[in-house]
Design a protein around this motif. Sequence first.
Motif, PDB file in Angstrom:
ATOM      1  N   CYS A  55     -35.843 -18.278 -12.340  1.00 47.40           N
ATOM      2  CA  CYS A  55     -37.088 -18.634 -13.026  1.00 47.40           C
ATOM      3  C   CYS A  55     -37.096 -18.309 -14.518  1.00 47.40           C
ATOM      4  O   CYS A  55     -37.806 -18.951 -15.291  1.00 47.40           O
ATOM      5  CB  CYS A  55     -38.272 -17.912 -12.381  1.00 47.40           C
ATOM      6  N   ALA A  56     -36.347 -17.291 -14.924  1.00 42.56           N
ATOM      7  CA  ALA A  56     -36.429 -16.790 -16.293  1.00 42.56           C
ATOM      8  C   ALA A  56     -35.947 -17.785 -17.342  1.00 42.56           C
ATOM      9  O   ALA A  56     -36.418 -17.742 -18.482  1.00 42.56           O
ATOM     10  CB  ALA A  56     -35.649 -15.476 -16.426  1.00 42.56           C
ATOM     11  N   ASP A  57     -35.043 -18.684 -16.981  1.00 45.38           N
ATOM     12  CA  ASP A  57     -34.584 -19.667 -17.969  1.00 45.38           C
ATOM     13  C   ASP A  57     -35.760 -20.464 -18.530  1.00 45.38           C
ATOM     14  O   ASP A  57     -35.768 -20.804 -19.712  1.00 45.38           O
ATOM     15  CB  ASP A  57     -33.567 -20.634 -17.372  1.00 45.38           C
ATOM     16  N   VAL A  61     -37.866 -14.001 -19.606  1.00 42.24           N
ATOM     17  CA  VAL A  61     -37.644 -12.685 -19.026  1.00 42.24           C
ATOM     18  C   VAL A  61     -39.005 -11.997 -18.920  1.00 42.24           C
ATOM     19  O   VAL A  61     -39.822 -12.081 -19.839  1.00 42.24           O
ATOM     20  CB  VAL A  61     -36.679 -11.867 -19.911  1.00 42.24           C
ATOM     21  N   ASN A  62     -39.265 -11.366 -17.788  1.00 39.78           N
ATOM     22  CA  ASN A  62     -40.537 -10.700 -17.511  1.00 39.78           C
ATOM     23  C   ASN A  62     -41.714 -11.668 -17.473  1.00 39.78           C
ATOM     24  O   ASN A  62     -42.859 -11.264 -17.664  1.00 39.78           O
ATOM     25  CB  ASN A  62     -40.804  -9.566 -18.498  1.00 39.78           C
ATOM     26  N   ALA A  63     -41.457 -12.941 -17.248  1.00 39.80           N
ATOM     27  CA  ALA A  63     -42.493 -13.961 -17.044  1.00 39.80           C
ATOM     28  C   ALA A  63     -43.433 -14.111 -18.228  1.00 39.80           C
ATOM     29  O   ALA A  63     -44.609 -14.417 -18.055  1.00 39.80           O
ATOM     30  CB  ALA A  63     -43.263 -13.681 -15.752  1.00 39.80           C
ATOM     31  N   VAL A  64     -42.902 -13.958 -19.458  1.00 41.55           N
ATOM     32  CA  VAL A  64     -43.733 -14.055 -20.657  1.00 41.55           C
ATOM     33  C   VAL A  64     -43.828 -15.487 -21.198  1.00 41.55           C
ATOM     34  O   VAL A  64     -44.448 -15.722 -22.234  1.00 41.55           O
ATOM     35  CB  VAL A  64     -43.222 -13.118 -21.779  1.00 41.55           C
ATOM     36  N   GLY A  65     -43.257 -16.448 -20.493  1.00 44.58           N
ATOM     37  CA  GLY A  65     -43.266 -17.835 -20.946  1.00 44.58           C
ATOM     38  C   GLY A  65     -42.248 -18.055 -22.047  1.00 44.58           C
ATOM     39  O   GLY A  65     -41.687 -17.104 -22.595  1.00 44.58           O
ATOM     40  N   ARG A  66     -42.023 -19.335 -22.345  1.00 51.31           N
ATOM     41  CA  ARG A  66     -41.098 -19.695 -23.424  1.00 51.31           C
ATOM     42  C   ARG A  66     -41.661 -20.891 -24.154  1.00 51.31           C
ATOM     43  O   ARG A  66     -41.972 -21.920 -23.549  1.00 51.31           O
ATOM     44  CB  ARG A  66     -39.706 -20.009 -22.877  1.00 51.31           C
TER      45      ARG A  66
END
Length: 134
Positions: A55-57, A61-66
Amino acid sequence: MGAALMWSFWARPAHEPADGIENAAAAGAPLVDITIPDQLGENATVGETIFNAQCADCHGVNAVGREGLAPPLVHIIYEPSHHADEAFQRAVSAGVQQHHWPFGNMPPVSGLTRGDVAMVVAYIRELQEANGIN
C-alpha cells in the motif's frame, strides 16, 4: 491534526502545488504530518509490514498519502464511523471510484486475503488513534 493543517489541506485547490513547490517537485510528497505511536500492537505490526509491501507505494509510508497519487489514510475522512473496517476490505477487493479526493479511482489490490487486510486496518486504526482520530 491541527486546525491550521486541516485548513491548508482543504483550502488548497487540488491543482495548486503545496507551499509554492512546483507540481513536479511535489509529486509523491507526503500530504499530512502525523504522530507515530511508540509501539504497535501485534496485529498492527503485521499490518505495517503488509501495508509497506502493498500500500505504501501509493498511500505513503505510515499512510500519510502522496501528492498526486493517493490520499492519506490517517485522516478524519477515514475515521471508523465514516469508513468502517469493511470499507477497507471492499476497497482492496473491488477498488474504489474517486469520491473524496482528486486522485482518480483506486484499482483493486490483488494477492491480499481478508485476514491480510484486517491486519492492515489494525495498523491504520492505531495510526489514526495516535493522531486523535477515533
